[in-house]
Design a protein around this motif. Structure first.
Motif: not given
Length: 221
Positions: A7-11, A13-15, A20-21
């Protein structure tokens, strides 16, 4: 979407968890990432809730696909489980099925012979008197008489009686015509008797005319 769970650093943890889900439900993760997500969904309630939400959102996509397994699914499974050549597998499976079918058929025949109730063989009963003789075949459910003498005569009937251990005669019906079938389940040892009665049979519960012939019912074979 990514293929490996990166994933990108801007995301946040919730995103990342939400993405991922979604990837897990769509099945686009790598094998290792998918297994890790599946294990996490079993222990992480919040992540399991995200998976459930995505499953509900994407459920409509299932309608676009027919639920028909691939035609070559079985060969693929067999190839993974049994690395032997396909032709050899087919022959072995056919031999196994043929042997199993033969064994099952043989077992069913044996069970039918052993467990299925066999019908008893009929016995012949001969009711004999001084001037009369009545012959019947008994199969446990009925007496079939072949009358060996002329009809009882004008205004008369032959009536069949069964006399048990109590000594009381019980009417089983009239004997008319060359062949008469009398439905009756009787125990071995009961006494059968034929009396000559007025037309239609004895007017009461007991015989009124002379007893023409008697016999003791034998046991069925």
């Amino acid at each position: 979407m990514t293929q490996s769970g990166d994933h990108t650093p801007e995301e946040t943890p919730e995103q990342r968890d939400d993405l991922l889900a979604a990837e897990y439900v769509l099945g686009v993760l790598t094998d290792d990432a998918w297994r890790a997500a599946a294990e996490r969904a079993q222990v992480d309630g919040a992540f399991a809730a995200l998976v459930a939400q995505w499953e509900e959102r994407l459920a409509g996509l299932n309608e676009a696909y027919a639920e028909v397994p691939a035609a070559d699914l079985m060969p693929l499974i067999e190839a993974r489980l049994f690395p032997a050549p396909a032709k050899a597998r087919h022959k072995a499976r056919r031999r196994w099925f043929t042997g199993f079918a033969a064994a099952a058929l043989s077992a069913s025949v044996v069970l039918a012979v052993v467990l299925w109730p066999q019908a008893p063989a009929p016995v012949q009963v001969q009711l004999v008197g001084d001037d009369a003789r009545f012959v019947a075949d008994y199969d446990g459910a009925a007496l079939e008489f072949a009358l060996a003498l002329d009809a009882a005569g004008e205004g008369r009937d032959y009536e069949l009686w069964a006399i048990g251990d109590d000594g009381v005669p019980r009417s089983l019906g009239l004997l008319r015509g060359p062949v008469t079938r009398v439905e009756a389940e009787l125990p071995a040892g009961v006494t059968l008797a034929v009396s000559l009665e007025p037309a239609g049979g004895a007017p009461g519960d007991l015989p009124t005319g002379p007893v023409l012939a008697t016999a003791v019912l034998p046991s069925l074979n």
